[in-house]
Design a protein around this motif. Structure first.
Motif, mmCIF file in Angstrom:
data_model
loop_
_atom_site.group_PDB
_atom_site.id
_atom_site.type_symbol
_atom_site.label_atom_id
_atom_site.label_comp_id
_atom_site.label_asym_id
_atom_site.label_seq_id
_atom_site.Cartn_x
_atom_site.Cartn_y
_atom_site.Cartn_z
ATOM 1 N N ILE A 31 -5.311 15.100 8.560
ATOM 2 C CA ILE A 31 -4.838 13.794 8.100
ATOM 3 C C ILE A 31 -3.539 13.489 8.836
ATOM 4 C CG2 ILE A 31 -4.102 12.411 6.128
ATOM 5 C CD1 ILE A 31 -5.770 14.173 4.330
ATOM 6 N N ASN A 32 -3.582 12.501 9.731
ATOM 7 C CA ASN A 32 -2.420 12.177 10.554
ATOM 8 C C ASN A 32 -1.434 11.316 9.758
ATOM 9 O OD1 ASN A 32 -0.939 12.262 12.955
ATOM 10 N ND2 ASN A 32 -1.724 10.263 13.587
ATOM 11 N N GLN A 33 -0.136 11.584 9.962
ATOM 12 C CA GLN A 33 0.933 10.869 9.255
ATOM 13 C C GLN A 33 0.655 10.855 7.746
ATOM 14 O OE1 GLN A 33 2.744 7.401 11.176
ATOM 15 N NE2 GLN A 33 1.141 7.499 12.752
ATOM 16 N N ALA A 34 0.499 12.047 7.197
ATOM 17 C CA ALA A 34 0.098 12.202 5.792
ATOM 18 C C ALA A 34 1.119 11.622 4.825
ATOM 19 C CB ALA A 34 -0.126 13.678 5.481
ATOM 20 N N ASP A 35 2.385 11.452 5.275
ATOM 21 C CA ASP A 35 3.402 10.919 4.371
ATOM 22 C C ASP A 35 3.207 9.436 4.077
ATOM 23 O OD1 ASP A 35 4.014 10.612 7.138
ATOM 24 O OD2 ASP A 35 6.039 9.945 6.601
ATOM 25 N N HIS A 36 2.298 8.777 4.788
ATOM 26 C CA HIS A 36 2.035 7.356 4.539
ATOM 27 C C HIS A 36 0.952 7.134 3.482
ATOM 28 C CE1 HIS A 36 3.761 5.730 8.622
ATOM 29 N NE2 HIS A 36 4.678 6.205 7.799
#
Length: 294
Positions: A31-36
């Motif tokens: 999951i790329n850029q999971a903080d979004h």
């Protein structure tokens, strides 16, 4: 379709795959850029792998060129902590705490859940609802017992600190005798027969619930006397009939205090004192036939 048919090894997708797509052969997700992503969204995405017998992995990728904000960090820690089977409910509760419960009884109620916690928020909401409906608020946690009765859940009985604290919490929050008895039944089913100290704790929880229904705020043993402190004069007056046929002497000191001096042999040992108090308080305190003989 080619990925499902195993003609391709990698599928690059948007979050559309969280919508219940079942691909049993998929066992790894990045999951790329999971903080979004939101907490519930991360949980749904993670659930798309590991849907068959093969062990699965989900990697949450974070950017190197910017910091992760505080709320996103809490979400990521929650998704990391709740990775066991059946964790969906815990994640939902954590998500509710992070985002707030929304507008329940007006705009002024929105968002406070993050400040007080989910359980306290529900308790406050229940009390306010009853107040608006002019219903009595029974809160056994406000009733204080000072009795020389050894009561505890020994560590040798429940070794897990978390499970032991959960049992204490359930007893502290119980508002009916049936709830207390259910806790006792659950403990016996999970950990075996109750030790003497744990049974005494159950008995004290029942007494606290009964005392709360009788508007008793404190009950303590002071020398040869049991001292009952109530909320108001009406509550003290309603207590007096309980002692009419009881051995000993009951004296009303003021509008909120009643002294009861039972025979000396009623005060010791501790199980005798508990039996006396159960006989006095349990049956009259439970409405609609909730009390049962013991």
């Amino acid at each position: 379709l080619r990925f499902i048919n195993r003609e391709l090894d990698i599928l690059v997708s948007t979050t559309i795959i969280e919508s219940g797509i079942d691909i049993p052969t998929a066992n790894t997700m990045f999951i790329n850029q999971a903080d979004h992503f939101g907490l519930a969204e991360l949980h749904q995405l993670r659930g798309r792998v590991g849907r068959y017998k093969h062990r699965a992995y989900c990697y949450l990728l974070l950017p190197e060129d910017r910091p992760v904000n505080e709320v996103a960090t809490k979400r990521l820690k929650a998704i990391e902590s709740y990775s066991m089977l059946g964790a969906g409910f815990k994640i939902a509760m954590r998500d509710l705490e992070l985002r707030g419960a929304g507008n329940l009884l007006g705009a002024e109620q929105s968002g406070h859940i993050a400040a007080v916690g989910y359980e306290m928020y529900c308790t406050l909401l229940e009390h306010e609802t009853k107040r608006l409906q002019n219903q009595p608020i029974i809160d056994p946690a406000r009733t204080h017992l000072e009795l020389p009765v050894p009561a505890a859940i020994p560590k040798r009985y429940i070794r897990s600190d978390k499970a032991r604290m959960d049992a204490y919490r359930r007893l502290a929050r119980a508002t009916t005798r049936d709830t207390v008895n259910q806790v006792a039944a659950d403990l016996a089913d999970a950990f075996g027969p109750l030790p003497d100290k744990t049974q005494a704790l159950i008995d004290l929880a029942e007494l606290r619930v009964a005392a709360a229904h009788l508007a008793i705020r404190t009950l303590k043993l002071d020398g040869p006397d049991l001292i009952f402190t109530t909320e108001n004069k009406a509550a003290t007056t309603s207590l007096q009939p309980l002692f009419q046929d009881a051995p000993g002497r009951a004296t009303v000191l003021d509008n909120t205090t009643l002294y009861y001096r039972p025979p000396a042999n009623y005060l010791a040992p501790p199980d005798t004192l508990l039996a006396v108090l159960r006989k006095l308080l349990l049956r009259p305190a439970m409405p609609n036939g909730q009390a049962t003989s013991n």
